[in-house]
Scaffold this motif. Structure first.
Motif, mmCIF file in Angstrom:
data_model
loop_
_atom_site.group_PDB
_atom_site.id
_atom_site.type_symbol
_atom_site.label_atom_id
_atom_site.label_comp_id
_atom_site.label_asym_id
_atom_site.label_seq_id
_atom_site.Cartn_x
_atom_site.Cartn_y
_atom_site.Cartn_z
ATOM 1 N N UNK A 1 -2.774 4.159 2.006
ATOM 2 C CA UNK A 1 -2.033 5.415 2.160
ATOM 3 C C UNK A 1 -0.660 5.384 1.498
ATOM 4 N N UNK A 2 -0.518 4.557 0.449
ATOM 5 C CA UNK A 2 0.773 4.469 -0.257
ATOM 6 C C UNK A 2 0.651 5.220 -1.591
ATOM 7 N N UNK B 1 5.716 -1.742 -9.968
ATOM 8 C CA UNK B 1 7.166 -1.573 -9.991
ATOM 9 C C UNK B 1 7.668 -1.137 -8.619
ATOM 10 N N UNK B 2 8.807 -1.713 -8.212
ATOM 11 C CA UNK B 2 9.476 -1.317 -6.975
ATOM 12 C C UNK B 2 10.726 -0.515 -7.369
ATOM 13 N N UNK C 1 10.224 7.589 -4.426
ATOM 14 C CA UNK C 1 8.951 6.876 -4.307
ATOM 15 C C UNK C 1 9.213 5.375 -4.288
ATOM 16 N N UNK C 2 8.401 4.657 -3.496
ATOM 17 C CA UNK C 2 8.651 3.228 -3.285
ATOM 18 C C UNK C 2 8.117 2.365 -4.425
ATOM 19 N N UNK D 1 10.579 -0.976 0.459
ATOM 20 C CA UNK D 1 9.796 -0.634 -0.739
ATOM 21 C C UNK D 1 9.077 -1.867 -1.285
ATOM 22 N N UNK D 2 9.795 -2.991 -1.251
ATOM 23 C CA UNK D 2 9.202 -4.254 -1.713
ATOM 24 C C UNK D 2 8.010 -4.619 -0.821
ATOM 25 N N UNK D 3 8.126 -4.326 0.464
ATOM 26 C CA UNK D 3 7.016 -4.580 1.394
ATOM 27 C C UNK D 3 5.801 -3.736 1.004
#
Ligand code: ZN
Length: 409
Positions: free
Chosen positions: A349-350, A376-377, A202-203, A395-397
């Protein structure tokens, strides 16, 4: 082709920011990244963020505690606050703190009119001045100028004198503290520094609780004596006593996990006196770091830690001194802000699972004053405070998009 007014978060810009800041390091080109607070490397990293923000019309100001505030001038009413830190542990990684600064910077680029102030907190890590979160604790009134004066860097300069070129000014501290009504809330984006998200592929995660921390300094007193002529039954060996305690503390922490999962106890620093090859250790000093998501467990555990130390001292006729150096209770993040983050992620949608934070962050200091939450990333294999610390820019994006969507609403 994306035009210069694109409102899309751009992965390439975030990548470049991370790389540019990574290059500002005390030990470059050696392994890892070192940016002590108020050092030339830290100053360059701060200057880079300020220059980038200036390109979209934002201006920067240091507060009297050494934190940097960046926003568009002339905006009335309360704004969102988002940021983290640029100081690092010695030979640290590229993402700890930095991710949480470049994310709101990217939001400012995409939404220059957004009601957003980017903040860079000073001395979050506590490895430059021996105590963490000094900038945020000063700004929120938890530490006074007289407290900040006690903390010194490796050159012997205290926080007030080392920070003077960066706006640290005791005469302004009383009048320029945080005014909560100036802000809608605080969102800190940070790498997880654990493996929960990475393991599950998970991102991003939403922090709903930050664990509490109690820290202590313990001194065990025995008798230093000759290593050759003192029989085993006649010894009062402080180090053997401390060794039993340290092992007992490990067992105790595991037992306390039955009450509250993720309870941890660490003895991270040990000093032995006289620390000589042929002398029985007469005195041992150690630090004790005790963390748990439950304040009840912290209170009950503190009593059990004292009993354990007393028990080992009784067995070996040792004496002890016990001094509490820090108490930070566990904190829930703001439920309404967590809800807003979940809604924002849902619209995009994340997936956004809830996680708790075993590590402390400036968010824990801000939370009693402002509605606060953290994103959290995922951290690869949970590795942090290490040159191999890594998070995927993609993921940071995702996390930055959630932040931008929260602020947009
Ligand atoms: Zn950090």
């Amino acid at each position: 082709m994306q035009d210069s007014h694109s409102t899309e978060i751009q992965e390439s810009r975030i990548q470049r920011d991370i790389e540019r800041i990574a290059a500002f390091s005390e030990c470059a080109p050696c392994v890892g990244h070192s940016r002590p607070t108020f050092s030339p490397a830290w100053e360059k990293a701060v200057a880079y963020i300020i220059q980038e923000a200036a390109l979209v019309g934002a201006v920067a100001a240091f507060d009297p505690f050494g934190n940097v505030h960046i926003r568009r001038p002339g905006r009335a009413g309360s704004v969102w606050l988002s940021g983290s830190h640029l100081d690092s542990v010695p030979t640290g990684g590229r993402f700890d703190g930095v991710a949480g600064v470049v994310a709101p910077l990217e939001v400012l680029r995409c939404q220059p009119q957004a009601p957003l102030e980017v903040i860079v907190f000073a001395e979050e890590e506590g490895t430059t001045f021996q105590r963490g979160m000094l900038g945020s604790q000063g700004w929120t009134g938890g530490l006074l100028a007289s407290d900040l004066e006690q903390y010194k860097n490796s050159n012997g300069a205290n926080y007030l004198s080392a920070g003077r070129p960066f706006g640290v000014d005791p005469t302004r501290m009383d009048s320029e503290k945080l005014v909560p009504s100036n802000y809608c809330g605080f969102v800190e984006l940070h790498i997880e520094q654990g493996n929960f998200l990475w393991k599950r592929g998970m991102a991003v995660g939403l922090v709903d609780r930050i664990h509490g921390r109690r820290q202590y300094h313990v001194r065990i007193e025995g008798t230093a004596n000759h290593a050759g002529s003192t029989r085993m039954e006649d010894r009062r060996d402080a180090l053997v006593g401390a060794a039993g305690m340290i092992e007992g503390l490990e067992q105790l922490a595991k037992k306390l996990c039955n009450q509250a999962e993720h309870t941890v106890i660490t003895v991270g620093r040990l000093k032995v006196f006289p620390n000589a090859l042929n002398v029985i250790p007469g005195t041992v000093e150690f630090t004790l770091d005790f963390r748990s998501p439950s304040d009840t467990t912290l209170s009950a555990g503190e009593e059990q830690i004292k009993e354990l130390i007393e028990h080992h001292c009784d067995r070996r006729q040792l004496a002890y001194h016990w001094h509490q150096t820090e108490v930070i209770p566990p904190l829930n993040m703001d439920p309404e802000l967590c809800h807003q983050a979940s809604e924002a992620a849902h619209r995009l949608g994340i997936p956004l699972p809830r996680v708790s934070s075993g590590a402390l962050h400036d968010a824990a200091i801000l939370a009693p004053f402002l509605p606060t939450t953290m994103l959290f990333v995922a951290s690869r294999d949970g590795i942090s405070h290490h040159p191999e610390e890594y998070s995927q820019i993609s993921d940071l994006v995702q996390a930055t998009r959630i932040l931008a969507e929260m602020i947009r609403r």
